[in-house]
Scaffold this motif. Structure first.
Motif, PDB file in Angstrom:
ATOM      1  N   GLU A  55      44.834  42.511  44.668  1.00  0.00           N
ATOM      2  CA  GLU A  55      44.072  43.273  45.646  1.00  0.00           C
ATOM      3  C   GLU A  55      45.034  43.766  46.715  1.00  0.00           C
ATOM      4  N   TRP A 127      47.365  40.727  47.602  1.00  0.00           N
ATOM      5  CA  TRP A 127      46.904  39.362  47.391  1.00  0.00           C
ATOM      6  C   TRP A 127      46.695  39.168  45.903  1.00  0.00           C
ATOM      7  N   LYS A 128      47.119  38.010  45.406  1.00  0.00           N
ATOM      8  CA  LYS A 128      47.060  37.733  43.967  1.00  0.00           C
ATOM      9  C   LYS A 128      46.118  36.569  43.700  1.00  0.00           C
ATOM     10  N   LYS A 129      45.245  36.770  42.720  1.00  0.00           N
ATOM     11  CA  LYS A 129      44.345  35.702  42.277  1.00  0.00           C
ATOM     12  C   LYS A 129      44.541  35.514  40.785  1.00  0.00           C
ATOM     13  N   ASN A 139      42.790  30.756  41.240  1.00  0.00           N
ATOM     14  CA  ASN A 139      43.374  30.381  42.525  1.00  0.00           C
ATOM     15  C   ASN A 139      44.066  31.580  43.142  1.00  0.00           C
ATOM     16  N   TRP A 140      43.946  31.693  44.468  1.00  0.00           N
ATOM     17  CA  TRP A 140      44.739  32.685  45.177  1.00  0.00           C
ATOM     18  C   TRP A 140      46.156  32.147  45.251  1.00  0.00           C
ATOM     19  N   ASP A 142      49.725  31.593  46.815  1.00  0.00           N
ATOM     20  CA  ASP A 142      50.363  31.548  48.130  1.00  0.00           C
ATOM     21  C   ASP A 142      51.695  32.293  48.099  1.00  0.00           C
TER      22      ASP A 142
END
Length: 157
Positions: A55, A127-129, A139-140, A142
């Motif tokens: 995202e 942002w990666k999930k 999980n997102w 970090d």
């Protein structure tokens, strides 16, 4: 920097063609002596990743990548630069990011590509999930301290 060298920055859901992007950057140019490419792929070292969901903050992500690209164009004598970052669901083995730098000489192209990737990893608002093959909640991911450390090496003193 060449007067007509304007960085190309794109954020897109669809895949990109690396050879076509290189050709677009160097076509009809006699001032390019080196082209460096970096393509980042979605990896699945554990064998449990179904997809990575990326995202971004529309508008802000493009502006930040354009800022980083402009800084690279100021720091090194580049004749061209392309940065493409994908968003959406990306499966293992698929392309995520492409950086192409062109210069009269190889070292500038290598350094600029390294610089750009270090800052894309640590500063671009993505942002990666993770989505797992066993349908468990993803999980997102970090941010990694190693990415921050890599970006700090480019700080001007």
């Amino acid at each position: 920097m060449s007067a007509h060298a304007v960085p190309t920055v794109r954020i897109q859901a669809g895949d990109f063609d690396i050879a076509a992007e290189i050709a677009r950057l160097v076509q009809g140019r006699g001032d390019v002596g080196a082209v460096v490419t970096f393509s980042g792929l979605c990896r699945d070292e554990a064998g449990t990743l179904a997809a990575l969901e990326l995202e971004h903050y529309p508008g802000m992500a493009e502006a930040e990548i354009a800022r980083i690209a402009a800084e690279a164009m100021q720091r090194w004598p580049l004749t061209g630069l392309t940065a493409i970052h994908r968003h959406g669901l990306i499966k293992p083995g698929e392309n995520i990011v492409l950086v192409v730098t062109a210069s009269a000489h190889r070292q500038a192209a290598f350094d600029a590509a390294n610089f750009l990737m270090d800052f894309l990893k640590s500063r671009a608002p993505f942002w990666k999930k993770e989505h797992r093959t066993d349908d468990t909640a993803g999980n997102w991911v970090d941010a990694k301290e190693a990415d921050e450390t890599a970006a700090r090496r480019w700080k001007r003193s």
